[in-house]
Structures are given as structure tokens and as C-alpha cells.
Design a protein around this motif. Sequence first.
Motif, PDB file in Angstrom:
ATOM      1  N   PHE A 255       0.830  -1.202   0.000  1.00 22.88           N
ATOM      2  CA  PHE A 255       0.000   0.000   0.000  1.00 22.88           C
ATOM      3  C   PHE A 255       0.868   1.256   0.000  1.00 22.88           C
ATOM      4  O   PHE A 255       0.620   2.204  -0.765  1.00 22.88           O
ATOM      5  N   SER A 256       1.908   1.265   0.833  1.00 21.72           N
ATOM      6  CA  SER A 256       2.775   2.442   0.921  1.00 21.72           C
ATOM      7  C   SER A 256       3.480   2.699  -0.403  1.00 21.72           C
ATOM      8  O   SER A 256       3.567   3.847  -0.864  1.00 21.72           O
ATOM      9  N   ILE A 257       3.986   1.645  -1.024  1.00 25.90           N
ATOM     10  CA  ILE A 257       4.628   1.802  -2.338  1.00 25.90           C
ATOM     11  C   ILE A 257       3.638   2.369  -3.342  1.00 25.90           C
ATOM     12  O   ILE A 257       3.946   3.323  -4.073  1.00 25.90           O
ATOM     13  N   TYR A 258       2.436   1.792  -3.375  1.00 24.06           N
ATOM     14  CA  TYR A 258       1.467   2.196  -4.392  1.00 24.06           C
ATOM     15  C   TYR A 258       1.059   3.660  -4.230  1.00 24.06           C
ATOM     16  O   TYR A 258       1.029   4.418  -5.209  1.00 24.06           O
ATOM     17  N   VAL A 259       0.733   4.083  -3.005  1.00 24.31           N
ATOM     18  CA  VAL A 259       0.270   5.463  -2.836  1.00 24.31           C
ATOM     19  C   VAL A 259       1.421   6.457  -3.006  1.00 24.31           C
ATOM     20  O   VAL A 259       1.197   7.586  -3.477  1.00 24.31           O
ATOM     21  N   LEU A 260       2.639   6.060  -2.665  1.00 22.65           N
ATOM     22  CA  LEU A 260       3.778   6.927  -2.949  1.00 22.65           C
ATOM     23  C   LEU A 260       3.957   7.108  -4.452  1.00 22.65           C
ATOM     24  O   LEU A 260       4.257   8.211  -4.929  1.00 22.65           O
ATOM     25  N   ARG A 261       3.753   6.048  -5.196  1.00 13.52           N
ATOM     26  CA  ARG A 261       3.836   6.155  -6.657  1.00 13.52           C
ATOM     27  C   ARG A 261       2.715   7.037  -7.204  1.00 13.52           C
ATOM     28  O   ARG A 261       2.934   7.817  -8.138  1.00 13.52           O
ATOM     29  N   GLN A 262       1.520   6.941  -6.598  1.00 16.29           N
ATOM     30  CA  GLN A 262       0.428   7.807  -7.020  1.00 16.29           C
ATOM     31  C   GLN A 262       0.760   9.274  -6.745  1.00 16.29           C
ATOM     32  O   GLN A 262       0.310  10.175  -7.471  1.00 16.29           O
ATOM     33  N   ALA A 263       1.557   9.502  -5.698  1.00 18.47           N
ATOM     34  CA  ALA A 263       1.970  10.873  -5.351  1.00 18.47           C
ATOM     35  C   ALA A 263       3.181  11.321  -6.166  1.00 18.47           C
ATOM     36  O   ALA A 263       3.810  12.332  -5.842  1.00 18.47           O
ATOM     37  N   ARG A 264       3.504  10.568  -7.209  1.00 22.46           N
ATOM     38  CA  ARG A 264       4.555  10.908  -8.160  1.00 22.46           C
ATOM     39  C   ARG A 264       5.965  10.712  -7.613  1.00 22.46           C
ATOM     40  O   ARG A 264       6.917  11.340  -8.103  1.00 22.46           O
TER      41      ARG A 264
END
Length: 322
Positions: A255-264
Motif C-alpha cells: 500500500f505504501s509503495i502504491y500510494v507513494l507512486r500515485q503521489a509521483r
Amino acid sequence: FQRNLADEAIAENFSADRAIDFIEDSVSRWQTNRKCVTCHTNGLHLVTASLATPSSKVFLENRKFAREYVSRYVSGQSKPSRQHGAIEGIVATSSFLAISEMTTGGELHPDTAAALDHVWKKQSPSGAWDKWLKCHWGPFEVDDHYGVTLATIALSMTPAAYQKTEAALAAKIKLKQFLRKNPPTSLHQKGMLLWASVHDPTLTSPDQIKNWIKELKARQQKDGGWALIQLGNQEWQRDDGKAHHQMSDGYATAFSIYVLRQARVEANDPAIQSGLHWLKSNQRESGRWFTHSPRRDGKHYITQAATNMALLALASCDEFPQ
């Protein structure tokens, strides 16, 4: 089919195929045995597979099942009974479907549009949904925040024509009102808003995004992973009062990886790379990523969500073999 067990052996080598086989088998079994849609297994899989395995037969069957499931309750053909047809399931299923369809084709299926219309009718003046299940089962059934942010993501991804409908416009006002009055109190809530802000930048400020990225990175453990309970708040309580597990786990890390990627955040960022290394080094022999339930020891269904999120995280970093 093995239970989700903490002592299952770590796989000798990472395998995306084993992860796919595990979650697709879980999805098919859940639908056959439970005959409903749940966040951790077949619900979240709608989002995962739309990015990772969009041509999968199991995914396409899952999407058809989800549409039929929610349509029965929207039309009144079926009446809610306990958790079947409960409001959290209808909101989540409708949202997962919308996110899935917009990811793969950019169009809403008529049944999904009807389901969203139904969801907005059930929305309370606060912007949330009355009777959302709150049983301290983080992150899905612990407070109103998850449903609001998930629905916000879904609505923000729908076609412009749908967003201009009277029902959608009114719903968006209520959703934003809720988020203004109920600022995030956990890192999971902040992560969901990082995801939502990709599709609606008005939800957050650049300073908030910068600070939340910093907070998430600060919670990364020395082994490169994240621990689920550290993404929660005081509402995440165990039934037995025992201390929560603090080791890195599949769901929190993915989850942390994914949302960090969403935050560019770039895929080559050290935090992302360390997290990916943890995922690839901690897959179990069955293909899953074990995660302790934050509520009680037992079936640990959050492991299914962890496996969905792991595939989603890997795909978001272009680490998923096509």
C-alpha cells in the motif's frame, strides 16, 4: 487451499505467476463459497487486475460477478441480509467497479453507473454512509473515512459527462465536505488521499502531499517494509487487547509503495526500491504475502488484500512482467 499462516515458508524466488494464481484462486473460491463481494479479496482484485492482468479470464468473470451482485440490491431483486447487500459492500463494490472500468476502457458500464447513482442516494448529509460497519477491522471496516475516499477516487475517475450529472455533482460536494470536516488521523487515510488527489488535485495542497510523503517514508522499517498497525490510529483495536504485531507485512508495504507512486514519487526512489526488495524477498511459497489481521488472530483475510496490493504496487513500478 492453505490457510493464511504466519509460519508459511518464504519462497526461494519471487514469482508474479504464483501471486496471480493465489489471488485468482482466492477470488474464485470466495465467489463460489461466499457469493458476495468483499474488500480484501474479489473487491480489491477488480482494481489490481485492471492494471496487472486486464485480460485474465478470472478478472473478467469477477467483474461480471460484481456487477450482477450489486445490481441485485440496487434493483431490489435481493434484500440485504446481514453482510450480504450491506451498505459498505455496495459502496465499495460500486467504487471498485468504476475504478476498474475506467482503468481498462475509460467507460462506465451501465450497471456500474446505476450502482453509483444508488450509492449517492444512500449517502448521508455528512457525506459518508450511515451503518457502515465499524468493527475495528482496519483499514476497511474501522471508520467512515475509507468509504468516502474510495468513493471519491471512483467518482473522480468517471467520465466528465457522468460527473456533470445532478446526482454526481451533489455527491462530490458531500464527499468534499466530509473530508474537510474530518481531516485524516492515520497514515492509511493520508495514503488514500494521496491516491485520490491524483484524480482530484483540489482535495489536498502541495504542502500536505509533501508532508504525507515524508511521514510515510519515516515509517519505513530498517528491513525496507512497513507495518500495518503503524498506518492505523486508535480505532484499530484488537479484540483480545493484546499488543499489535509490529513486523513489516505485505499489505502495509505494498500500500505504501502504491500510494507513494500515485503521489509521483519516482520508482527509483530509495524508499520505493527498498520496499520492492522487501516484497520480492518476503513472498510466501503459496504466492501470497502474509499480513496479520489488526483485529484478531485467525483467518487473516488481510493477506488476500496484501497480495492484491503487492501486484498493484509492482505494476505501478513497471516491475510486473507482461
